[in-house]
Scaffold this active site. Structure first.
Site, PDB file in Angstrom:
ATOM      1  N   SER A   1       0.839  -1.201   0.000  1.00  0.00           N
ATOM      2  CA  SER A   1       0.000   0.000   0.000  1.00  0.00           C
ATOM      3  C   SER A   1       0.874   1.252   0.000  1.00  0.00           C
ATOM      4  O   SER A   1       0.374   2.361  -0.225  1.00  0.00           O
ATOM      5  CB  SER A   1      -0.957  -0.001   1.192  1.00  0.00           C
ATOM      6  OG  SER A   1      -0.260  -0.263   2.386  1.00  0.00           O
TER       7      SER A   1
ATOM      8  N   GLU B   1      -8.840  -9.900   3.691  1.00  0.00           N
ATOM      9  CA  GLU B   1      -9.227  -8.521   3.395  1.00  0.00           C
ATOM     10  C   GLU B   1     -10.619  -8.489   2.784  1.00  0.00           C
ATOM     11  O   GLU B   1     -10.899  -9.182   1.796  1.00  0.00           O
ATOM     12  CB  GLU B   1      -8.196  -7.885   2.442  1.00  0.00           C
ATOM     13  CG  GLU B   1      -8.531  -6.438   2.100  1.00  0.00           C
ATOM     14  CD  GLU B   1      -7.382  -5.661   1.472  1.00  0.00           C
ATOM     15  OE1 GLU B   1      -6.248  -6.184   1.396  1.00  0.00           O
ATOM     16  OE2 GLU B   1      -7.626  -4.510   1.059  1.00  0.00           O
TER      17      GLU B   1
HETATM   18  O1  KIV Z   1      -0.395  -3.409   1.671  1.00  0.00           O
HETATM   19  C1  KIV Z   1      -1.140  -3.375   2.670  1.00  0.00           C
HETATM   20  O2  KIV Z   1      -1.267  -2.359   3.357  1.00  0.00           O
HETATM   21  C2  KIV Z   1      -1.872  -4.586   3.009  1.00  0.00           C
HETATM   22  C3  KIV Z   1      -2.899  -4.488   4.088  1.00  0.00           C
HETATM   23  C4  KIV Z   1      -4.121  -3.838   3.564  1.00  0.00           C
HETATM   24  C5  KIV Z   1      -3.187  -5.794   4.701  1.00  0.00           C
HETATM   25  O3  KIV Z   1      -1.668  -5.599   2.414  1.00  0.00           O
END
Ligand code: KIV
Length: 271
Positions: free
Chosen positions: A52, A189
């Protein structure tokens, strides 16, 4: 004393003990030294260097563009800051799918160059060879099922996954396959809470939910979202624990006023 408070350093074994003892696991993302230091010293159990970062740090619309080099850079910054938490590093899109040797090489780079403690991969049975091969090097693997953002162009939307029976059954089978392959934990998720509860009960490894209800063994949120720094993202599952967006906005505005009016720096703030 709880299992979490006894742990000077959180390991994959601590998480397993926490599941067995019925203690909830806490997990947040971090991508840089300064915030990771604050998050770790506040007592979080797991820090996820999430892909993310592609959205939050680099301003991309998806997690697809972030590279292995980018993830290694973020993980290096985080790892320097962390004394207690288990640091899990996301393997980015293109670094593990379809070629288990590539997956192993990518995971080894992450472990060697960052000091992270584990890796996370998105997907089920279709990436099981990659997961097994990574584990041959003794690298702990966290799975990720349900809404897997690296597959956004296959799904078409960021809506809740596994609402239909067919997809729910696949998720249960995938979760069991990941557990059997040796994953130490799985992120769920955006799936129905009932399904997350059922799979959590059927697995012996801990599950960590994001938009998957309260019955998972732990919860994860993206740090910048829960701190209120990302205003344009407000899914139902997100609880905002602070409004840093407002705090930063008013601090920056005050600074601009003070500089323009020559109020800053004052007599005590100069040499
Ligand atoms: O990349 C991320 O932040 C994630 C979370 C949403 C679990 O994979």
């Amino acid at each position: 004393m709880t299992i979490a408070s006894r742990a000077k350093k959180v390991t994959t074994h601590t998480l397993q003990e926490m599941k067995q003892g019925g203690e909830k696991i806490t997990m947040l993302t971090s991508y840089d030294y300064s915030l990771a230091r604050l998050v770790d010293s506040a007592g979080i159990d797991v820090i996820l260097v999430g892909d993310s970062a592609s959205n939050v740090m680099a301003g991309n619309d998806t997690t697809i563009p972030i590279t292995l080099d980018h993830m290694i850079y973020h993980a290096q910054c985080v790892e320097k800051a962390v004394d207690r938490a288990l640091v899990v590093v996301d393997m980015p899109f293109g670094s593990y799918q379809g070629d288990s040797k590539n997956a192993l090489d990518s995971a080894i780079r992450i472990m060697k160059e960052t000091g992270g403690h584990a890796v996370k991969l998105e997907g089920g049975i279709e990436i099981i060879d990659s997961i097994k091969r990574i584990m041959t090097a003794g690298i702990p693997v966290m799975g990720h099922l349900g809404l897997t953002p690296q597959s956004i162009y296959k799904f078409g939307t960021y809506t809740v996954r596994a609402k239909e029976e067919l997809e729910a059954t696949k998720l249960l089978n995938d979760a069991k396959a990941l557990e059997e392959a040796g994953c130490f934990s799985i992120v769920f998720e955006k799936i129905p809470a009932e399904l997350a509860k059922k799979v959590t009960e059927e697995l012996t490894i801990p599950t960590i939910g994001i938009g998957a209800g309260a019955e998972c063994d732990g919860q994860v949120l993206v740090l910048h979202d829960m701190l209120g720094m990302t205003k344009d993202f407000s899914p139902r599952f997100l609880r905002r624990y602070a409004d840093l967006g407002e705090i930063i906005d008013s601090a920056v505005k005050k600074y601009i006023i003070d500089v323009r009016s020559s109020d800053f720096p004052n007599e005590n703030e100069r040499y």
